[in-house]
Design an enzyme around this catalytic site. Structure first.
Site, PDB file in Angstrom:
ATOM      1  N   ARG A 155      40.485  38.415  50.234  1.00 24.77           N
ATOM      2  CA  ARG A 155      40.478  39.659  49.474  1.00 24.77           C
ATOM      3  C   ARG A 155      40.236  40.917  50.316  1.00 24.77           C
ATOM      4  O   ARG A 155      39.240  41.632  50.137  1.00 24.77           O
ATOM      5  CB  ARG A 155      39.472  39.569  48.318  1.00 24.77           C
ATOM      6  CG  ARG A 155      39.765  38.382  47.422  1.00 24.77           C
ATOM      7  CD  ARG A 155      38.845  38.280  46.258  1.00 24.77           C
ATOM      8  NE  ARG A 155      39.129  39.263  45.232  1.00 24.77           N
ATOM      9  CZ  ARG A 155      38.402  39.397  44.121  1.00 24.77           C
ATOM     10  NH1 ARG A 155      37.370  38.638  43.918  1.00 24.77           N
ATOM     11  NH2 ARG A 155      38.728  40.301  43.223  1.00 24.77           N
ATOM     12  N   ASP A 161      43.387  34.931  36.442  1.00 25.57           N
ATOM     13  CA  ASP A 161      42.063  34.828  35.812  1.00 25.57           C
ATOM     14  C   ASP A 161      42.032  33.838  34.648  1.00 25.57           C
ATOM     15  O   ASP A 161      40.968  33.594  34.079  1.00 25.57           O
ATOM     16  CB  ASP A 161      41.599  36.207  35.316  1.00 25.57           C
ATOM     17  CG  ASP A 161      41.197  37.122  36.458  1.00 25.57           C
ATOM     18  OD1 ASP A 161      41.036  36.621  37.591  1.00 25.57           O
ATOM     19  OD2 ASP A 161      41.048  38.327  36.224  1.00 25.57           O
TER      20      ASP A 161
HETATM   21  N1  EPU Z   1      45.226  42.190  48.514  1.00 28.34           N
HETATM   22  C1  EPU Z   1      45.507  42.528  49.824  1.00 28.34           C
HETATM   23  N2  EPU Z   1      45.117  43.747  50.267  1.00 28.34           N
HETATM   24  C2  EPU Z   1      44.478  44.665  49.486  1.00 28.34           C
HETATM   25  C3  EPU Z   1      44.207  44.308  48.136  1.00 28.34           C
HETATM   26  C4  EPU Z   1      44.597  43.062  47.689  1.00 28.34           C
HETATM   27  O1  EPU Z   1      46.074  41.739  50.564  1.00 28.34           O
HETATM   28  O2  EPU Z   1      44.159  45.759  49.962  1.00 28.34           O
HETATM   29  C5  EPU Z   1      45.631  40.870  48.004  1.00 28.34           C
HETATM   30  C6  EPU Z   1      44.448  40.020  47.552  1.00 28.34           C
HETATM   31  O3  EPU Z   1      43.833  39.371  48.633  1.00 28.34           O
HETATM   32  C7  EPU Z   1      45.074  39.098  46.548  1.00 28.34           C
HETATM   33  C8  EPU Z   1      46.157  39.982  45.910  1.00 28.34           C
HETATM   34  O4  EPU Z   1      46.369  41.058  46.810  1.00 28.34           O
HETATM   35  O5  EPU Z   1      45.679  38.020  47.203  1.00 28.34           O
HETATM   36  C9  EPU Z   1      45.798  40.558  44.554  1.00 28.34           C
HETATM   37  O6  EPU Z   1      44.491  41.081  44.574  1.00 28.34           O
HETATM   38  P1  EPU Z   1      44.044  42.343  43.722  1.00 28.34           P
HETATM   39  O7  EPU Z   1      43.721  43.437  44.664  1.00 28.34           O
HETATM   40  O8  EPU Z   1      45.027  42.617  42.657  1.00 28.34           O
HETATM   41  O9  EPU Z   1      42.688  41.836  43.091  1.00 28.34           O
HETATM   42  P2  EPU Z   1      41.440  42.740  42.798  1.00 28.34           P
HETATM   43  O10 EPU Z   1      41.889  44.090  42.437  1.00 28.34           O
HETATM   44  O11 EPU Z   1      40.446  42.588  43.887  1.00 28.34           O
HETATM   45  C10 EPU Z   1      41.355  42.293  40.221  1.00 28.34           C
HETATM   46  C11 EPU Z   1      40.355  41.738  39.252  1.00 28.34           C
HETATM   47  C12 EPU Z   1      40.239  40.240  39.474  1.00 28.34           C
HETATM   48  C13 EPU Z   1      41.610  39.607  39.271  1.00 28.34           C
HETATM   49  C14 EPU Z   1      42.632  40.264  40.209  1.00 28.34           C
HETATM   50  C15 EPU Z   1      44.034  39.771  40.019  1.00 28.34           C
HETATM   51  C16 EPU Z   1      38.882  43.621  38.907  1.00 28.34           C
HETATM   52  C17 EPU Z   1      37.538  44.224  39.087  1.00 28.34           C
HETATM   53  N3  EPU Z   1      39.081  42.416  39.446  1.00 28.34           N
HETATM   54  O12 EPU Z   1      40.835  42.020  41.526  1.00 28.34           O
HETATM   55  O13 EPU Z   1      39.329  39.761  38.494  1.00 28.34           O
HETATM   56  O14 EPU Z   1      41.550  38.239  39.538  1.00 28.34           O
HETATM   57  O15 EPU Z   1      42.622  41.690  40.016  1.00 28.34           O
HETATM   58  O16 EPU Z   1      44.461  40.003  38.721  1.00 28.34           O
HETATM   59  O17 EPU Z   1      39.729  44.211  38.267  1.00 28.34           O
HETATM   60  C18 EPU Z   1      37.728  38.327  37.580  1.00 28.34           C
HETATM   61  O18 EPU Z   1      37.566  39.165  36.681  1.00 28.34           O
HETATM   62  O19 EPU Z   1      37.252  37.167  37.542  1.00 28.34           O
HETATM   63  C19 EPU Z   1      38.505  38.711  38.759  1.00 28.34           C
HETATM   64  C20 EPU Z   1      38.410  38.069  39.923  1.00 28.34           C
END
Ligand code: EPU
Length: 421
Positions: free
Chosen positions: A123, A308
Site C-alpha cells: 500500500r 472489501d
Molecule cells: N496504490 C499504489 N500507489 C498509491 C496508492 C495505491 O500503488 O499511491 C495501490 C495499492 O497498493 C492497491 C491499489 O492501488 O494495490 C488500490 O489501493 P487504494 O489506494 O485504492 O486503497 P486505499 O485508498 O488505501 C481504500 C479503502 C480500503 C479499500 C481500498 C480499495 C479507505 C480509507 N480505505 O484504501 O478500505 O480496501 O480503498 O477499495 O477508503 C477497509 O475499509 O477495510 C479498507 C481496507
C-alpha cells in the site's frame, strides 16, 4: 483484549440498520481542514478509525466533538492549525494520510508520517505524492515523514493521470485541487461511491467539481471554501456484510438504509449463488435458500466487485455445493482469512492471486484470529453458519470498521456476544 463469541447454526431473521460509511466519513472529516470555522458532519459511525481521525484533528488544534443524535460530529477549525500527522496516529490508521492534501492546499504546509506496510499489502502512497507534486507541491521524504509545502502558499491547477486507480489517492488530490489556482483535470480516478460522496461534500463547501463518479474529475480551484455541512452516505461494505450473512441457508434479512446502486456487483454474485435479493422500502431484502451455488469472483475497483467484500463472500462460498474461485486483484496479500477459515473446516487452496474454495456441507466452530478488518467480518459470517462455538480474537480490527456488529446481529437471532477481556 475483547473476543466475540458466536454459537452458529441459527438462521438470521429480521431487519438490520446500516450505519454511515467509514470510508466516506474519514475523508469528510479530513476535508474540514480545507476551511476555518465550524463544520458539521452527520451520520458519522462511532468507530475506532473515526476516533483516531478526530484525535488527529485534535492534535492539529481543532476541536472535534460528537453532537446531536444523528451520529453528528462537529469540528471547529481554528485560524491556525499545526499541520502535522504524527507516526503514532498514522501507524494505527493509514487513512490518516488523507489530511495531506487539505493541509498543503489550505495551510501551505504538511508534515505527515509515511504509513508503514499493512497486513493486506504494501500500500504505497506514491500516486498521492506524484499528483501533489504535479499540483506544484514541493515534497521531501525525511525521517519517515512526508514534508510538503506549497511554494508561494498555493497549489496550481494541472492535468494528471493516475497510474493506478486509488481511492484515498483520488480523494487526497481532489481536496487539494479544490483550493488550487486554476483548473485541474485528474484522469484514471477512482469511481467509488465514497469518492462521489466526498465530491458532493466539497461542492457544498463551495468547490467546483465535475465528473464525480467517472474516471475524469475536472476541478476549478476556488480561493476559499465554506465550512462543511454534510450527511455521510450509508456504509456499503457493512451493508454488504449483512447481505452475505442474510444469504446463509434459511436466513431472511432486510438490510435497511443501504443504497442498492452501490451494491450491484455483490448482489449479482449473491443471486448467482442462489440467494433471492430484492429492493424493499428503504433497503434490500435477502433470503438464503439452501446451500449456496458456487460462483467465480474477481475483485476490481468500483463498479467491479469490491475487495472489501472478498473475505465475507468467501465465508459464504465455503458452504457452496461445488467449487468457487475468488481472484484478488486489488491487494497482493488479502487471503489471510483463508488459514482461519480452514481451521473451521473450509477447503480452500490458494495459488497466487486466486483462491479455490471447494464447498463443504458444514463448517465447525473454532477459536480463530482476526488479521484485518474485513477478514474479521468473514470470520463472524463463518461463525454464524458453523456448528458449535467460534471465538474470534483480535476484535480490535473489527471495531475499526463495524459499529457494534454483535449488537446489530443479535436481534436477528444470532447467538453472538462480546466478552470483555
Ligand atoms: N496504490 C499504489 N500507489 C498509491 C496508492 C495505491 O500503488 O499511491 C495501490 C495499492 O497498493 C492497491 C491499489 O492501488 O494495490 C488500490 O489501493 P487504494 O489506494 O485504492 O486503497 P486505499 O485508498 O488505501 C481504500 C479503502 C480500503 C479499500 C481500498 C480499495 C479507505 C480509507 N480505505 O484504501 O478500505 O480496501 O480503498 O477499495 O477508503 C477497509 O475499509 O477495510 C479498507 C481496507
Amino acid at each position: 483484549m475483547d473476543t466475540i463469541v458466536v454459537e452458529g447454526g441459527v438462521p438470521l431473521r429480521g431487519t438490520v440498520q446500516v450505519s454511515g460509511a467509514k470510508n466516506a466519513a474519514l475523508p469528510a472529516v479530513a476535508a474540514a481542514l480545507l476551511a476555518e470555522g465550524d463544520h458539521r458532519v452527520a451520520n458519522v459511525p462511532d468507530l475506532a478509525d473515526v476516533r483516531t481521525m478526530a484525535r488527529l484533528l485534535g492534535h492539529m488544534g481543532c476541536a472535534v466533538e460528537r453532537s446531536g443524535d444523528h451520529h453528528g460530529l462537529s469540528i471547529r477549525v481554528p485560524a491556525a492549525v499545526t499541520p502535522e500527522a504524527p507516526y503514532e496516529l498514522v501507524k494505527t490508521m493509514r487513512a490518516a494520510v488523507l489530511v495531506l492534501g487539505p493541509l498543503v492546499a489550505r495551510w501551505g504546509r504538511a508534515r505527515v508520517s509515511l504509513p508503514g506496510g499493512c497486513a493486506i499489502g504494501a500500500r504505497p502512497i506514491d500516486q498521492h505524492l506524484k499528483a501533489l507534486t504535479a499540483l506544484g507541491a514541493r515534497i521531501e521524504l525525511e525521517h519517515g515523514y512526508v514534508d510538503a509545502t506549497a511554494p508561494a502558499g498555493r497549489l496550481r491547477g494541472t492535468t494528471f493521470t493516475f497510474d493506478v486507480q486509488t481511492v484515498t489517492g483520488t480523494e487526497n488530490v481532489l481536496m487539494a485541487a479544490a483550493l488550487a489556482e486554476g483548473r485541474t483535470v485528474l484522469r484514471n480516478c477512482a469511481r467509488e461511491p465514497e469518492v462521489v460522496d466526498l465530491a458532493a461534500a466539497l461542492v457544498r463547501m463551495g468547490a467546483r467539481i465535475e465528473g464525480a463518479g467517472t474516471d475524469e474529475l475536472r476541478i476549478d480551484g476556488v480561493e476559499r471554501l465554506r465550512p462543511l455541512d454534510h450527511v455521510v452516505i450509508p456504509d456499503r461494505i457493512e451493508a454488504g456484510t449483512f447481505l452475505v450473512a442474510g444469504a446463509l441457508p434459511g436466513s431472511d434479512v432486510v438490510v435497511r438504509g443501504c443504497r442498492a446502486a452501490d451494491l450491484e456487483a455483490l448482489v449479482e454474485k449473491l443471486r448467482a449463488a442462489g440467494a433471492t435479493v430484492g429492493e424493499v422500502e428503504g433497503g434490500l431484502r435477502v433470503v438464503g435458500d439452501g446451500r449456496p451455488r458456487p460462483v467465480d469472483v474477481r475483485t476490481s475497483p468500483h463498479p467491479g466487485f469490491p475487495t472489501d467484500m472478498q473475505a465475507q463472500l468467501m465465508a459464504l462460498l465455503c458452504l457452496a455445493d461445488g467449487s468457487s474461485t475468488l481472484t484478488e486483484t486489488v491487494f497482493e496479500n488479502r487471503f489471510m482469512h483463508v488459514q482461519e477459515l480452514r481451521r473451521m473446516g473450509a477447503e480452500i487452496a490458494v495459488d497466487g492471486k486466486t483462491a479455490v474454495v471447494k464447498g463443504v456441507p458444514a463448517l465447525s466452530g473454532a477459536p480463530v484470529m482476526a488479521s484485518d478488518l474485513r477478514a474479521s467480518a468473514a470470520l463472524i459470517v463463518a461463525g454464524l453458519a458453523a456448528r458449535g462455538t467460534t471465538v474470534v480474537q483480535r476484535v480490535y480490527h473489527l471495531d475499526r470498521g463495524y459499529e457494534r456488529i454483535e449488537a446489530k446481529l443479535a436481534p436477528l437471532g444470532a447467538r453472538i456476544r462480546r466478552e470483555k477481556a
